[in-house]
Design a protein around this motif. Structure first.
Motif: not given
Lengths: 379, 484
Positions: B97-121
């Motif tokens: 589960l990722y808990g993030l400020p909604s404004r931050f998510v909206a402003d950083h969409e293209r960077f969030l695409l680099t999340l692995s979703a397989v490694d929490a560290t």
């Protein structure tokens, strides 16, 4: 594109106690698949409007547009259970009928008679109470044993007249036969429907019993189901039903996720469809069967006539139900919904395409292709 | 399956949102199913959908799209009110589960695409870098996801080798964020280097996205001619490697490692790289690959009317030559026997069309000349394009020539489909296109060697000659007014 599912209305308190019979059904061999038991909807009582409504709601949610319920001559009158479902037949959901005409020798007579005309009137009166899901502009009536009608053209004629007089309006008569060969449509049927798996083995069985098998069965050395029943690979069985389909005439597809009717054949003769890993149902293959049946129907039938029949919503006795079960959960219900979604989406993606060539043009092309095939053979 | 929670105020109540992967209907609670989208694309999409439904939410709690979750499960994992950004993982560090400020998510969409979703560290470190503030990393004390399988019931194939690709991309993003003060200006780059048909789809998708999340694409340099002809707005980063062999001798992760070596450190430093080869099974949804790629590039495709397949084609052209004689160009060789249009059917088609006075050419098949067709060479993109302009209609298999002619040239085309899905690779019918097959119950089987049902080397799902000729004449009539 309409999806109509065959529906058993016998699940009523005070009826045949089908749930109880289902619960007690035990396969006599470990090669036979046990019958499923209901989960989400439970052992519902269709006589209870609240429970019947839940059944219809779940079917609608899967994308099903209506049920096909049984109609038969019984105790001097035609009977069906449309009244149980009628309150919930609205907003595009409706019924069609499967007429079990095989028990009525009167229709096999070669000449029209007064009793036959009276019987037609009785049928039409009975049909007038059905909230129809129109197929081809009329109430769909599937005739289970059309070959029994020796004067089929006359029978279809009087049925239509009777329906017209009784206020039913147009009837869409569908013969339960796999191939037309000019016999049924010419005699007044509007279309045909693939027979159920037990009535039409569309490919060779995977078990070929020999005399030795027979002797081994008698000697108690072999399971009798190997000799007495017919086993088919589900994939072969379903692909065979779609192969060269357009050459069989106006035959509407009947799609089934599974089938094993050993309960109706305690002495042998059952039809058993088997999937990979010896499973009764494979959601992926079933979904592909349903989706492709929809796409075929869309390509080969006029807009108002496009129907795919699902066998079945709740025929637990032959293992073909898509209702959620204790064994499979909602796997088949989900597969049904997904396949209908996929099929409808692809059909929707066809726009701005002119109607196909007329029949004469198609015949000319077919003749020319045949000529080319002859040349190919000679070379 | 795809779930998230909206938190109205820090420490406040939760509102749950459950979605599923769409199979075509795109109902309000369904999300487009894109085979080329990595899991992080679904993190972004979930955030968008939840934010749209709960615009006043301060925080978003997004369940890992790789897991079959529900809001009920997510809520059960939270220990008390949400106090700030958090990342919840299983016992072994698999993100839940990722808990993030909604404004931050909206402003950083293209960077969030680099999340692995397989490694929490890794994801935790990346998120802290992006946010510039600490994020609580919590572990579920009891839950262990275990070894993520090679393929899942929800359509993912993200086995351990593929997970490495995602982790490498995340590690690269961390390096950029931590080392470069100007990381916000660093480009986002699609890693989708092959094959020819897929390059066409991606190019057409990029042309069809209003505000793509990416500006560059890593592509094998052997596809330069296709890129030039397809006119993709994504700037290519040429990968000087032969494309991935189709015989399975080199795995995709193995190739990815070679590709990074060849691209070099500089490319890695200057690009947020996102893996956009297949992550999901393409055949579970009926959507066309161009729409799959449009979703990957950032379009939400929340309703059917957003889909290219339900809109007029992006490009439409037609032949300017007189229709007497009508000329048809065929491509009937798919590389493997089972992918070829069956030769006997082909001969019948060609002989019948010749008898109708229609001139046919076949790409690279001199053996069919005696059946009334001329054989032409068109093994380069420009040769193919030139050959197409000399014909009124194109008939092709599920391969590059078909995808290029149909989508880039917009030429009247008929697609022949056997083992692969017409919905995914052919697409919607319109005046300039139709996809033909026999709708056998085994379609699409995806076989590459022999037929799994009839065991022969030919696919029986290919359209019969009568049907193909009928479609050719129908299309010629509709577009050119042709009547024979």
């Amino acid at each position: 594109m309409k999806i109509l599912a065959f529906f058993e209305t016998g699940y009523q308190a005070g009826g045949d106690d089908l749930w109880r019979r289902l619960e007690l059904a035990r396969p006599a061999s470990r090669r036979l698949f046990p019958l499923g038991q209901p989960s989400t909807l439970g052992t519902y009582d269709l006589a209870d409007p609240g429970q019947a409504e839940a059944v219809v709601a779940l079917a609608r949610n899967a994308g099903i547009d209506g049920f096909v319920i049984d109609c038969r001559w019984q105790d001097g009158a035609y009977r069906h259970d449309a009244a149980l479902l009628a309150p919930f037949c609205r907003d595009g959901f409706g019924l069609a009928l499967l007429w079990h005409n095989g028990d009525e020798p009167i229709w096999a007579e070669p000449l029209l008679s007064e009793p036959m005309l009276a019987r037609a009137e009785a049928l039409a009166d009975c049909l007038s109470a059905v909230p129809a899901q129109p197929v081809g502009g009329g109430l769909a009536l599937i005739v289970e044993s059309p070959k029994q009608w020796r004067a089929a053209a006359r029978v279809t004629g009087i049925l239509r007249q009777a329906a017209d007089r009784s206020g039913v309006g147009a009837l869409t008569l569908i013969a339960n036969r796999a191939e037309d060969k000019g016999r049924f449509v010419e005699q007044g049927f509007d279309a045909l429907i693939d027979p159920p798996p037990d009535q039409w083995h569309s490919c060779q069985p995977s078990n070929h019993a020999t005399g030795l098998d027979f002797l081994e069965v008698l000697g108690g050395l072999r399971d009798s189901t190997d000799y007495l029943d017919r086993y088919f690979a589900y994939l072969d069985f379903t692909v065979s039903r779609m192969l060269n389909r357009s050459q069989r005439g106006r035959v509407l597809p009947r799609v089934f996720p599974a089938f094993h009717d050993w309960l109706a054949h305690p002495g042998g003769g059952a039809t058993q469809l088997v999937n990979r890993s010896n499973r009764p149902a494979d959601a992926q293959l079933y979904g592909m069967f349903l989706e492709n049946a929809m796409l075929f129907t869309e390509r080969h039938f006029p807009a108002g006539d496009q129907v795919v029949f699902l066998h079945s919503w709740n025929k637990w006795q032959d293992g073909s139900q898509i209702e959620p079960s204790q064994w499979d959960g909602d796997m088949l219900w989900n597969a049904t919904r997904d396949a209908i979604d996929r099929g409808r989406y692809q059909i929707k993606c066809k726009s701005n395409v002119m109607p196909a060539q007329n029949a004469a043009r198609r015949d000319t092309i077919a003749m020319m292709c045949d000529a080319a095939r002859q040349t190919l053979k000679q070379t | 399956m795809l779930s998230g929670l909206a938190v109205r105020d820090v420490g406040g109540g939760l509102e749950g949102f459950d979605f599923g992967f769409s199979k075509g209907a795109l109902r309000p609670n369904e999300i487009f199913d894109s085979a080329t989208s990595p899991p992080a694309r679904y993190v972004v999409e979930l955030a968008r959908r939840i934010s749209a439904a709960a615009p006043s939410a301060d925080f978003l709690l997004i369940g890992n799209p790789l897991l079959p979750l529900s809001t009920k499960i997510l809520a059960s994992w939270l220990q008390g009110p949400v106090q700030g950004p958090l990342l919840l993982s299983d016992r072994d560090g698999f993100p839940l589960l990722y808990g993030l400020p909604s404004r931050f998510v909206a402003d950083h969409e293209r960077f969030l695409l680099t999340l692995s979703a397989v490694d929490a560290t890794l994801d935790h470190r990346l998120l802290e870098g992006l946010l510039g503030a600490p994020i609580t990393l919590q572990k579920h004390p009891k839950l262990a996801i275990g070894t993520y399988p090679l393929s899942t019931a929800t359509g993912w194939f993200q086995g351990s080798e593929r997970q490495k690709l995602l982790k490498i991309a995340t590690a690269n993003a961390i390096k950029i964020v931590e080392r470069r003060p100007d990381w916000r200006q660093v480009a986002s780059t699609v890693y989708h280097p092959y094959h020819a048909g897929s390059i066409v789809f991606f190019a057409m998708a990029a042309r069809d996205v209003a505000t793509p999340l990416f500006s560059r694409q890593v592509i094998c340099s052997s596809y330069k001619d296709i890129c030039a002809a397809s006119d993709s707005p994504l700037t290519p980063i040429w990968l000087k490697l032969p494309f991935l062999p189709r015989d399975g001798s080199v795995g995709e992760p193995q190739y990815f490692a070679h590709a990074l070596d060849r691209l070099g450190e500089r490319v890695m430093e200057d690009n947020f790289l996102v893996f956009m080869r297949y992550s999901r099974n393409s055949a579970v949804s009926p959507f066309h690959m161009i729409d799959h790629d449009r979703f990957s590039l950032g379009e939400s495709l929340a309703t059917q009317s957003d889909l290219r397949q339900l809109r007029p084609p992006l490009v439409q052209n037609q032949c300017r030559l007189p229709t007497e004689p009508l000329r048809i160009l065929f491509h009937v060789t798919g590389g493997l026997p089972i992918k070829n249009y069956p030769v006997e059917r082909c001969k019948v088609v060609l002989r019948t069309l010749a008898a109708l006075g229609i001139e046919c050419s076949v790409i690279g098949r001199p053996d069919l000349e005696e059946w009334g067709a001329g054989s032409i060479e068109a093994d380069e993109t420009d040769l193919l394009a030139e050959a197409v302009t000399r014909h009124h209609l194109f008939v092709g298999l599920d391969s590059f020539p078909h995808h290029f002619v149909k989508n880039v040239l917009g030429w009247p085309s008929i697609g022949l489909f056997g083992t692969t899905g017409a919905g995914n690779f052919g697409g919607g019918w319109n005046s300039h296109y139709r996809a033909l097959d026999c709708a056998l119950a085994c379609h699409p089987c995806g076989a590459e060697q022999t037929c799994p049902v009839f065991t022969g080397p030919e696919c029986r799902n290919y359209a019969k000659p009568e049907e193909l000729i009928g479609a050719i004449l129908d299309m010629a009539r509709q577009i050119y007014g042709y009547s024979s």
